[in-house]
Design a protein around this motif. Structure first.
Motif, PDB file in Angstrom:
ATOM      1  N   ILE A  75      10.519  -3.629   2.133  1.00  0.00           N
ATOM      2  CA  ILE A  75      10.127  -2.444   1.358  1.00  0.00           C
ATOM      3  C   ILE A  75       9.661  -1.336   2.297  1.00  0.00           C
ATOM      4  O   ILE A  75      10.090  -0.183   2.191  1.00  0.00           O
ATOM      5  N   VAL A  76       8.807  -1.692   3.234  1.00  0.00           N
ATOM      6  CA  VAL A  76       8.251  -0.711   4.176  1.00  0.00           C
ATOM      7  C   VAL A  76       9.355  -0.108   5.043  1.00  0.00           C
ATOM      8  O   VAL A  76       9.430   1.120   5.226  1.00  0.00           O
ATOM      9  N   ARG A  77      10.241  -0.951   5.571  1.00  0.00           N
ATOM     10  CA  ARG A  77      11.330  -0.439   6.407  1.00  0.00           C
ATOM     11  C   ARG A  77      12.249   0.470   5.598  1.00  0.00           C
ATOM     12  O   ARG A  77      12.729   1.501   6.104  1.00  0.00           O
ATOM     13  N   SER A  78      12.490   0.111   4.351  1.00  0.00           N
ATOM     14  CA  SER A  78      13.364   0.929   3.495  1.00  0.00           C
ATOM     15  C   SER A  78      12.781   2.323   3.292  1.00  0.00           C
ATOM     16  O   SER A  78      13.506   3.327   3.334  1.00  0.00           O
ATOM     17  N   ILE A  79      11.470   2.385   3.077  1.00  0.00           N
ATOM     18  CA  ILE A  79      10.822   3.687   2.860  1.00  0.00           C
ATOM     19  C   ILE A  79      10.953   4.573   4.099  1.00  0.00           C
ATOM     20  O   ILE A  79      11.384   5.732   4.019  1.00  0.00           O
ATOM     21  N   TYR A  80      10.622   4.036   5.265  1.00  0.00           N
ATOM     22  CA  TYR A  80      10.635   4.863   6.466  1.00  0.00           C
ATOM     23  C   TYR A  80      12.051   5.185   6.950  1.00  0.00           C
ATOM     24  O   TYR A  80      12.293   6.269   7.506  1.00  0.00           O
ATOM     25  N   THR A 106      19.105   4.893   1.540  1.00  0.00           N
ATOM     26  CA  THR A 106      19.299   3.572   2.147  1.00  0.00           C
ATOM     27  C   THR A 106      19.514   2.520   1.068  1.00  0.00           C
ATOM     28  O   THR A 106      19.138   2.712  -0.092  1.00  0.00           O
ATOM     29  N   THR A 107      20.103   1.424   1.473  1.00  0.00           N
ATOM     30  CA  THR A 107      20.171   0.255   0.603  1.00  0.00           C
ATOM     31  C   THR A 107      20.031  -0.994   1.451  1.00  0.00           C
ATOM     32  O   THR A 107      20.526  -1.041   2.592  1.00  0.00           O
ATOM     33  N   VAL A 108      19.339  -1.965   0.934  1.00  0.00           N
ATOM     34  CA  VAL A 108      19.191  -3.237   1.631  1.00  0.00           C
ATOM     35  C   VAL A 108      20.489  -4.033   1.491  1.00  0.00           C
ATOM     36  O   VAL A 108      21.136  -4.025   0.433  1.00  0.00           O
ATOM     37  N   GLY A 109      20.868  -4.708   2.559  1.00  0.00           N
ATOM     38  CA  GLY A 109      22.076  -5.523   2.524  1.00  0.00           C
ATOM     39  C   GLY A 109      22.040  -6.578   3.607  1.00  0.00           C
ATOM     40  O   GLY A 109      21.219  -6.507   4.540  1.00  0.00           O
ATOM     41  N   PRO A 119       0.799  -1.229   0.000  1.00  0.00           N
ATOM     42  CA  PRO A 119       0.000   0.000   0.000  1.00  0.00           C
ATOM     43  C   PRO A 119       0.833   1.282   0.000  1.00  0.00           C
ATOM     44  O   PRO A 119       0.319   2.349  -0.320  1.00  0.00           O
ATOM     45  N   LEU A 120       2.112   1.195   0.340  1.00  0.00           N
ATOM     46  CA  LEU A 120       2.958   2.385   0.361  1.00  0.00           C
ATOM     47  C   LEU A 120       3.521   2.735  -1.021  1.00  0.00           C
ATOM     48  O   LEU A 120       4.079   3.823  -1.201  1.00  0.00           O
ATOM     49  N   ILE A 121       3.377   1.825  -1.983  1.00  0.00           N
ATOM     50  CA  ILE A 121       3.895   2.068  -3.326  1.00  0.00           C
ATOM     51  C   ILE A 121       2.811   2.694  -4.190  1.00  0.00           C
ATOM     52  O   ILE A 121       1.741   2.109  -4.380  1.00  0.00           O
ATOM     53  N   ASN A 122       3.090   3.883  -4.728  1.00  0.00           N
ATOM     54  CA  ASN A 122       2.102   4.593  -5.543  1.00  0.00           C
ATOM     55  C   ASN A 122       2.193   4.266  -7.026  1.00  0.00           C
ATOM     56  O   ASN A 122       1.178   4.224  -7.724  1.00  0.00           O
ATOM     57  N   GLU A 123       3.394   4.057  -7.532  1.00  0.00           N
ATOM     58  CA  GLU A 123       3.544   3.701  -8.938  1.00  0.00           C
ATOM     59  C   GLU A 123       4.786   2.843  -9.135  1.00  0.00           C
ATOM     60  O   GLU A 123       5.733   2.890  -8.347  1.00  0.00           O
ATOM     61  N   ILE A 124       4.741   2.030 -10.191  1.00  0.00           N
ATOM     62  CA  ILE A 124       5.850   1.150 -10.547  1.00  0.00           C
ATOM     63  C   ILE A 124       6.279   1.497 -11.969  1.00  0.00           C
ATOM     64  O   ILE A 124       5.500   1.350 -12.913  1.00  0.00           O
ATOM     65  N   VAL A 125       7.507   1.971 -12.114  1.00  0.00           N
ATOM     66  CA  VAL A 125       8.049   2.292 -13.436  1.00  0.00           C
ATOM     67  C   VAL A 125       8.898   1.107 -13.871  1.00  0.00           C
ATOM     68  O   VAL A 125       9.977   0.866 -13.320  1.00  0.00           O
TER      69      VAL A 125
END
Length: 243
Positions: free
Chosen positions: A122-127, A135-138, A50-56
């Motif tokens: 995804i949610v943690r990355s946004i906040y 940020t980057t996931v690792g 729900p936090l994603i508004n658009e996907i390019v």
């Protein structure tokens, strides 16, 4: 940002690479795992978040038809905007940046060939990005890493406690990443990832701890691993729903 509670978030998914190491007759993102194209698995997680508004989605122009036929229409995606890819991953991401909603607060970049990304990451990355800008996931490096010289001999062994294997998504303030890409174009810089371009702007990049299951599918062996992971996740999900 316009809304700190729920920032306007776009995700760019570069999927224009040829994936030659897969040795397949079609691009790897259209190979199936558990009866579904790899790319559909990837898109589905972001579509449902729900936090994603658009996907390019950035792909080769000659694959627009196959993408619509095998991925977009069968799985009824509604957030997708198709963009023609460039000659390199970096160029593809830059084209995606120029195509997203200009009101975007946060932009994520995620590999099309990482189909096992979890929504919680995804949610943690946004906040985390709302707080830290980049940020980057690792995940912590499992193996000892050696730095070698041109002669093939070990020069030194870095402390593994400070080594991280980088994954995606990588997440940034929209303006920050756009400026980083624009500077890279002006200076002729080709980066290994988007975080590298942001680091060049003297902006610190925070690590968001991810999962070892968030693998990038590159070789035929990776397909087997991803299939096993997805089957296990589906099985666990069914157990949770039953209880």
């Amino acid at each position: 940002m316009a809304n700190m509670e729920k920032p306007l978030t776009s995700v760019i998914i570069p999927a224009a690479g040829m994936g030659r190491r897969m040795n397949a007759p079609i691009n790897k993102q259209y190979l199936t795992i558990h009866g579904k194209p790899i790319l559909a698995h990837t898109l589905e997680v972001f579509e449902k978040c729900p936090l994603i508004n658009e996907i390019v989605l950035v792909i080769n122009q000659e694959e627009f038809s196959i993408c619509k036929l095998q991925v977009l229409k069968p799985y009824c995606f509604t957030k997708i905007k198709l963009v023609r890819g460039g000659d390199t991953r970096q160029e593809s991401v830059f084209r995606g940046l120029k195509a997203i909603n200009p009101k975007t607060d946060i932009v994520m970049v995620h590999d099309g060939a990482r189909p096992v990304i979890q929504e919680s990451v995804i949610v943690r990355s946004i906040y985390e990005t709302v707080e830290h800008r980049a940020t980057t996931v690792g995940v912590a490096a499992k193996n000892t890493i050696k730095v070698i010289g041109e002669d093939g001999f070990v020069e030194h062994t870095p402390n593994r406690d400070y080594l991280v294997e980088i994954q995606t998504p990588q997440t940034f303030e929209y303006g920050l990443l756009k400026e980083a890409h624009e500077q890279a174009v002006l200076q002729g810089i080709e980066g290994t990832d988007d975080a590298f371009l942001v680091e060049r702007q003297n902006v610190p990049v925070k690590i968001v701890i991810g999962h070892y299951t968030n693998i990038k599918i590159t070789t035929p062996e990776d397909l087997i691993i991803a299939e096993s992971i997805i089957k296990r996740l589906i099985k666990n999900d069914k157990k949770i729903r039953k209880n």
